[in-house]
Design a protein around this motif. Structure first.
Motif, PDB file in Angstrom:
ATOM      1  N   UNK A 190      -3.018 -80.780   1.343  1.00 45.70           N
ATOM      2  CA  UNK A 190      -2.908 -80.798   2.800  1.00 45.70           C
ATOM      3  C   UNK A 190      -2.324 -79.484   3.291  1.00 45.70           C
ATOM      4  N   UNK A 191      -2.609 -79.189   4.539  1.00 47.02           N
ATOM      5  CA  UNK A 191      -2.011 -78.044   5.234  1.00 47.02           C
ATOM      6  C   UNK A 191      -1.424 -78.564   6.537  1.00 47.02           C
ATOM      7  N   UNK A 192      -0.126 -78.383   6.709  1.00 47.68           N
ATOM      8  CA  UNK A 192       0.573 -78.929   7.867  1.00 47.68           C
ATOM      9  C   UNK A 192       0.504 -77.951   9.030  1.00 47.68           C
ATOM     10  N   UNK A 193       0.143 -78.478  10.185  1.00 45.53           N
ATOM     11  CA  UNK A 193       0.138 -77.697  11.427  1.00 45.53           C
ATOM     12  C   UNK A 193       1.075 -78.391  12.412  1.00 45.53           C
ATOM     13  N   UNK A 194       1.931 -77.605  13.060  1.00 43.82           N
ATOM     14  CA  UNK A 194       2.938 -78.165  13.944  1.00 43.82           C
ATOM     15  C   UNK A 194       2.548 -77.997  15.411  1.00 43.82           C
ATOM     16  N   UNK A 195       2.923 -79.009  16.201  1.00 41.82           N
ATOM     17  CA  UNK A 195       2.648 -79.030  17.633  1.00 41.82           C
ATOM     18  C   UNK A 195       3.889 -79.568  18.349  1.00 41.82           C
ATOM     19  N   UNK A 196       3.972 -79.284  19.637  1.00 39.14           N
ATOM     20  CA  UNK A 196       5.159 -79.648  20.412  1.00 39.14           C
ATOM     21  C   UNK A 196       4.915 -80.928  21.200  1.00 39.14           C
ATOM     22  N   UNK A 197       5.843 -81.860  21.095  1.00 35.03           N
ATOM     23  CA  UNK A 197       5.933 -82.979  22.025  1.00 35.03           C
ATOM     24  C   UNK A 197       7.337 -82.956  22.608  1.00 35.03           C
ATOM     25  N   UNK A 198       7.635 -83.848  23.534  1.00 38.81           N
ATOM     26  CA  UNK A 198       8.923 -83.775  24.209  1.00 38.81           C
ATOM     27  C   UNK A 198       9.474 -85.166  24.488  1.00 38.81           C
ATOM     28  N   UNK A 199      10.652 -85.447  23.955  1.00 40.48           N
ATOM     29  CA  UNK A 199      11.335 -86.684  24.291  1.00 40.48           C
ATOM     30  C   UNK A 199      11.751 -86.693  25.753  1.00 40.48           C
ATOM     31  N   UNK A 233       5.986 -76.243  31.816  1.00 38.12           N
ATOM     32  CA  UNK A 233       5.929 -77.693  31.620  1.00 38.12           C
ATOM     33  C   UNK A 233       4.505 -78.247  31.646  1.00 38.12           C
ATOM     34  N   UNK A 234       3.598 -77.571  32.342  1.00 37.75           N
ATOM     35  CA  UNK A 234       2.208 -78.032  32.340  1.00 37.75           C
ATOM     36  C   UNK A 234       1.631 -77.969  30.928  1.00 37.75           C
ATOM     37  N   UNK A 235       1.814 -76.827  30.267  1.00 35.83           N
ATOM     38  CA  UNK A 235       1.325 -76.691  28.892  1.00 35.83           C
ATOM     39  C   UNK A 235       2.075 -77.622  27.951  1.00 35.83           C
ATOM     40  N   UNK A 236       3.358 -77.806  28.194  1.00 33.74           N
ATOM     41  CA  UNK A 236       4.149 -78.721  27.377  1.00 33.74           C
ATOM     42  C   UNK A 236       3.604 -80.143  27.482  1.00 33.74           C
ATOM     43  N   UNK A 237       3.325 -80.571  28.707  1.00 34.18           N
ATOM     44  CA  UNK A 237       2.811 -81.928  28.905  1.00 34.18           C
ATOM     45  C   UNK A 237       1.430 -82.099  28.275  1.00 34.18           C
ATOM     46  N   UNK A 238       0.624 -81.062  28.312  1.00 36.85           N
ATOM     47  CA  UNK A 238      -0.702 -81.141  27.686  1.00 36.85           C
ATOM     48  C   UNK A 238      -0.573 -81.320  26.173  1.00 36.85           C
ATOM     49  N   UNK A 239       0.329 -80.558  25.562  1.00 33.82           N
ATOM     50  CA  UNK A 239       0.537 -80.688  24.116  1.00 33.82           C
ATOM     51  C   UNK A 239       1.099 -82.069  23.780  1.00 33.82           C
ATOM     52  N   UNK A 240       2.045 -82.517  24.581  1.00 31.03           N
ATOM     53  CA  UNK A 240       2.633 -83.840  24.395  1.00 31.03           C
ATOM     54  C   UNK A 240       1.568 -84.934  24.475  1.00 31.03           C
ATOM     55  N   UNK A 241       0.732 -84.860  25.486  1.00 30.21           N
ATOM     56  CA  UNK A 241      -0.313 -85.873  25.693  1.00 30.21           C
ATOM     57  C   UNK A 241      -1.311 -85.867  24.544  1.00 30.21           C
ATOM     58  N   UNK A 242      -1.647 -84.699  24.039  1.00 27.80           N
ATOM     59  CA  UNK A 242      -2.579 -84.616  22.915  1.00 27.80           C
ATOM     60  C   UNK A 242      -2.048 -85.369  21.708  1.00 27.80           C
ATOM     61  N   UNK A 243      -0.751 -85.257  21.474  1.00 31.94           N
ATOM     62  CA  UNK A 243      -0.179 -85.950  20.337  1.00 31.94           C
ATOM     63  C   UNK A 243      -0.039 -87.445  20.551  1.00 31.94           C
ATOM     64  N   UNK A 244       0.339 -87.851  21.775  1.00 36.34           N
ATOM     65  CA  UNK A 244       0.660 -89.240  22.045  1.00 36.34           C
ATOM     66  C   UNK A 244      -0.561 -90.104  22.329  1.00 36.34           C
ATOM     67  N   UNK A 245      -1.638 -89.508  22.805  1.00 41.32           N
ATOM     68  CA  UNK A 245      -2.786 -90.302  23.248  1.00 41.32           C
ATOM     69  C   UNK A 245      -3.253 -91.313  22.201  1.00 41.32           C
ATOM     70  N   UNK A 246      -3.397 -90.934  20.928  1.00 41.08           N
ATOM     71  CA  UNK A 246      -3.916 -91.904  19.953  1.00 41.08           C
ATOM     72  C   UNK A 246      -2.908 -92.971  19.528  1.00 41.08           C
ATOM     73  N   UNK A 247      -1.613 -92.778  19.813  1.00 39.97           N
ATOM     74  CA  UNK A 247      -0.605 -93.721  19.318  1.00 39.97           C
ATOM     75  C   UNK A 247       0.067 -94.525  20.427  1.00 39.97           C
ATOM     76  N   UNK A 248      -0.116 -94.135  21.681  1.00 41.54           N
ATOM     77  CA  UNK A 248       0.503 -94.861  22.783  1.00 41.54           C
ATOM     78  C   UNK A 248       1.897 -94.362  23.086  1.00 41.54           C
ATOM     79  N   UNK A 249       2.506 -94.957  24.116  1.00 48.47           N
ATOM     80  CA  UNK A 249       3.795 -94.486  24.612  1.00 48.47           C
ATOM     81  C   UNK A 249       4.967 -95.333  24.153  1.00 48.47           C
TER      82      UNK A 249
END
Length: 207
Positions: free
Chosen positions: A34-43, A128-144
């Motif tokens: 595997x190759x790990x790629x990191x992305x930003x989400x926000x609590x 924050x717009x870009x932050x929210x986009x990255x956050x949404x990309x990560x959360x969309x498949x798993x829910x809130x």
């Protein structure tokens, strides 16, 4: 040589459990293809509008800073720098117990070989717009209903799976890390599988 599969992890630098999971994934990278790629989400984004204890509210207020710095670095240098920056931030936040603020951000940026002046991004709400986009990309498949970490990976049948966790402490090392990865892929690739959980009786251990 087997082709390495891309595994994407979404993190918030302030979360100790995400930090441990990230160290585990880097161990898995050494023993599995595997190759790990990191992305930003926000609590801070995740908990907007929620009723929280006062101490946690303060954590969410200060939590905007490090994720904005990560987004600014990604925009300047590209997403590949997030792994080194996350390592630098996490080492100072979770291992050295340094206080969040401009000095920590500048030092972590320097540790990662990046421009320390990007520390000023911590106060820049235009990110924050870009932050929210990255956050949404990560959360969309798993829910809130979950937090960080979130992982997206190819399942056993090659179809993408996404899940919260695993929450584990301390991070398994070597082949033990690989075996946990095998098990996580097995359950997350099972159609209709949603949850496996037990009460935590240990705090985060950063060994």
């Amino acid at each position: 040589m087997n082709e390495r599969s891309s595994v994407d992890m979404w993190f918030d630098p302030i979360c100790p459990w995400a930090w441990i999971t990230s160290r585990w994934l880097l161990e898995v990278e050494q023993v599995r293809d595997i190759e790990v790629r990191f992305h930003v989400m926000s609590l801070s984004v995740l908990n907007e509008g929620r009723e929280l204890p006062e101490q946690y509210q303060e954590s969410m207020r200060t939590g905007w800073g490090p994720v904005r710095v990560c987004i600014a670095a990604q925009q300047r240098y590209g997403p590949a720098v997030l792994g080194a920056l996350y390592t630098a931030l996490g080492a100072r936040i979770h291992l050295s117990k340094e206080r969040l603020g401009p000095e920590l951000f500048a030092a972590a940026l320097t540790d990662a070989g990046l421009d320390p002046q990007l520390a000023a991004a911590a106060e820049d709400s235009r990110l924050d717009t870009a932050l929210r986009e990255s956050h949404e990309e990560g959360m969309r498949p798993v829910g809130l209903e979950v937090g960080t970490p979130v992982i997206h990976a190819p399942g056993l049948d090659g179809q993408q799976v996404a899940f919260f966790g695993p929450v584990v402490t301390p991070a398994p090392k070597g082949e033990a890390a690989g075996r946990l990865w095998d098990g996580v892929l097995l359950v997350s690739s099972t159609p209709g599988f949603f949850e496996l959980k037990r009460s935590r009786d240990l705090g985060p251990t950063f060994d």
